[in-house]
Design a protein around this motif. Structure first.
Motif, mmCIF file in Angstrom:
data_model
loop_
_atom_site.group_PDB
_atom_site.id
_atom_site.type_symbol
_atom_site.label_atom_id
_atom_site.label_comp_id
_atom_site.label_asym_id
_atom_site.label_seq_id
_atom_site.Cartn_x
_atom_site.Cartn_y
_atom_site.Cartn_z
ATOM 1 N N ARG A 122 0.844 -1.193 0.000
ATOM 2 C CA ARG A 122 0.000 0.000 0.000
ATOM 3 C C ARG A 122 0.882 1.246 0.000
ATOM 4 N NH1 ARG A 122 -4.970 0.366 0.604
ATOM 5 N NH2 ARG A 122 -6.045 2.264 1.091
ATOM 6 N N LEU A 123 0.685 2.097 -0.980
ATOM 7 C CA LEU A 123 1.447 3.337 -1.081
ATOM 8 C C LEU A 123 0.677 4.457 -0.398
ATOM 9 C CD1 LEU A 123 3.925 4.736 -2.426
ATOM 10 C CD2 LEU A 123 2.437 5.233 -4.353
ATOM 11 N N THR A 124 1.347 5.204 0.457
ATOM 12 C CA THR A 124 0.717 6.340 1.124
ATOM 13 C C THR A 124 1.445 7.624 0.718
ATOM 14 O OG1 THR A 124 2.165 6.224 3.047
ATOM 15 C CG2 THR A 124 0.134 4.913 3.129
ATOM 16 N N THR A 125 0.804 8.762 0.918
ATOM 17 C CA THR A 125 1.444 10.031 0.560
ATOM 18 C C THR A 125 2.706 10.254 1.393
ATOM 19 O OG1 THR A 125 -0.127 11.141 2.029
ATOM 20 C CG2 THR A 125 -0.592 11.242 -0.309
ATOM 21 N N GLU A 126 2.687 9.855 2.658
ATOM 22 C CA GLU A 126 3.871 10.033 3.518
ATOM 23 C C GLU A 126 5.045 9.236 2.956
ATOM 24 O OE1 GLU A 126 0.860 8.945 4.858
ATOM 25 O OE2 GLU A 126 0.270 10.942 5.545
ATOM 26 N N MET A 127 4.777 8.003 2.549
ATOM 27 C CA MET A 127 5.822 7.147 2.013
ATOM 28 C C MET A 127 6.385 7.735 0.721
ATOM 29 S SD MET A 127 5.309 3.188 1.113
ATOM 30 C CE MET A 127 4.335 3.056 2.596
ATOM 31 N N LEU A 128 5.490 8.236 -0.104
ATOM 32 C CA LEU A 128 5.906 8.805 -1.377
ATOM 33 C C LEU A 128 6.730 10.064 -1.162
ATOM 34 C CD1 LEU A 128 5.816 8.489 -4.365
ATOM 35 C CD2 LEU A 128 3.589 9.597 -4.394
ATOM 36 N N GLU A 129 6.279 10.937 -0.286
ATOM 37 C CA GLU A 129 7.020 12.175 -0.023
ATOM 38 C C GLU A 129 8.399 11.892 0.556
ATOM 39 O OE1 GLU A 129 4.140 14.383 2.253
ATOM 40 O OE2 GLU A 129 3.460 15.458 0.468
ATOM 41 N N SER A 130 8.523 10.835 1.331
ATOM 42 C CA SER A 130 9.825 10.501 1.903
ATOM 43 C C SER A 130 10.815 10.078 0.818
ATOM 44 C CB SER A 130 9.688 9.388 2.945
ATOM 45 O OG SER A 130 9.434 8.144 2.320
ATOM 46 N N ASN A 177 -5.973 7.120 -2.891
ATOM 47 C CA ASN A 177 -6.514 8.253 -3.649
ATOM 48 C C ASN A 177 -5.500 9.383 -3.833
ATOM 49 O OD1 ASN A 177 -8.953 6.912 -3.726
ATOM 50 N ND2 ASN A 177 -9.678 7.869 -1.863
ATOM 51 N N MET A 178 -4.242 9.030 -4.027
ATOM 52 C CA MET A 178 -3.250 10.094 -4.104
ATOM 53 C C MET A 178 -3.063 10.630 -5.510
ATOM 54 S SD MET A 178 0.385 8.316 -3.598
ATOM 55 C CE MET A 178 -0.134 7.614 -2.063
ATOM 56 N N PHE A 179 -3.485 9.887 -6.506
ATOM 57 C CA PHE A 179 -3.346 10.388 -7.860
ATOM 58 C C PHE A 179 -4.624 11.113 -8.252
ATOM 59 C CE2 PHE A 179 -0.401 6.740 -7.645
ATOM 60 C CZ PHE A 179 0.761 7.492 -7.649
ATOM 61 N N SER A 180 -4.694 12.362 -7.779
ATOM 62 C CA SER A 180 -5.851 13.216 -8.020
ATOM 63 C C SER A 180 -5.353 14.660 -8.108
ATOM 64 C CB SER A 180 -6.860 13.087 -6.880
ATOM 65 O OG SER A 180 -6.319 13.630 -5.697
ATOM 66 N N GLU A 181 -6.230 15.537 -8.545
ATOM 67 C CA GLU A 181 -5.852 16.945 -8.706
ATOM 68 C C GLU A 181 -5.474 17.578 -7.365
ATOM 69 O OE1 GLU A 181 -7.422 20.639 -11.376
ATOM 70 O OE2 GLU A 181 -8.921 19.566 -10.189
ATOM 71 N N ASP A 182 -6.095 17.146 -6.288
ATOM 72 C CA ASP A 182 -5.795 17.716 -4.969
ATOM 73 C C ASP A 182 -4.367 17.420 -4.537
ATOM 74 O OD1 ASP A 182 -8.397 18.523 -4.870
ATOM 75 O OD2 ASP A 182 -9.060 16.848 -3.621
ATOM 76 N N VAL A 183 -3.910 16.201 -4.774
ATOM 77 C CA VAL A 183 -2.611 15.761 -4.262
ATOM 78 C C VAL A 183 -1.485 15.983 -5.265
ATOM 79 C CG1 VAL A 183 -1.348 13.805 -3.266
ATOM 80 C CG2 VAL A 183 -3.793 14.037 -2.862
ATOM 81 N N CYS A 184 -1.730 15.643 -6.508
ATOM 82 C CA CYS A 184 -0.702 15.757 -7.559
ATOM 83 C C CYS A 184 -1.229 16.578 -8.739
ATOM 84 C CB CYS A 184 -0.308 14.374 -8.064
ATOM 85 S SG CYS A 184 0.470 13.311 -6.857
ATOM 86 N N PRO A 185 -1.451 17.866 -8.553
ATOM 87 C CA PRO A 185 -2.098 18.665 -9.606
ATOM 88 C C PRO A 185 -1.281 18.816 -10.880
ATOM 89 C CG PRO A 185 -1.281 20.081 -7.857
ATOM 90 C CD PRO A 185 -1.105 18.668 -7.382
#
Length: 123
Positions: free
Chosen positions: A6-14, A39-47
């Motif tokens: 499972r990929l999370t935004t915290e993991m990705l940002e690190s 749900n990280m590949f969306s306009e809110d997170v990765c515009p």
């Protein structure tokens, strides 16, 4: 090592060496044994995301993709995709899956487990 697929935004940002997700235009997450993401590949997170490589992972569905208006190149080869069809988000009514990728020009879905291409014509 990574988490249970499972990929999370915290993991990705690190892994972005201080770069904010909102600034990322090209992202390569191929070969990471990923199965799901929040749900990280969306306009809110990765515009500004324009190119995304998720090949050689374990994704079975595209339902976690939200509205990504700038994404033009998506690589999903060598996953476990069984369908491309996704319904809208029940809470917001926003498009999910391919329907949210309104500017997509290149899609690689080779080497998956697709029975049909239902969902491609909807996008």
């Amino acid at each position: 090592s990574m988490y249970a697929g499972r990929l999370t935004t915290e993991m990705l940002e690190s892994r972005l060496n201080g770069l904010a997700l909102k600034e990322v235009k090209v992202l390569d997450l191929s070969g990471n044994k990923l199965r799901d993401f929040d749900n990280m590949f969306s306009e809110d997170v990765c515009p500004n995301l324009q190119q995304l490589d998720l090949s050689n992972n374990g994704f079975q569905t595209l339902k976690s993709f939200g509205f990504c208006p700038r994404l033009i190149n998506l690589k999903l080869s060598s996953n476990r995709l069984q369908t491309l069809h996704c319904t809208e988000d029940p809470q917001t009514g926003e498009p999910r899956g391919l329907k949210g990728l309104v500017c997509l020009e290149y899609l690689d879905i080779s080497r998956n487990m697709l029975d049909d291409f239902f969902g491609v014509h909807e996008a």
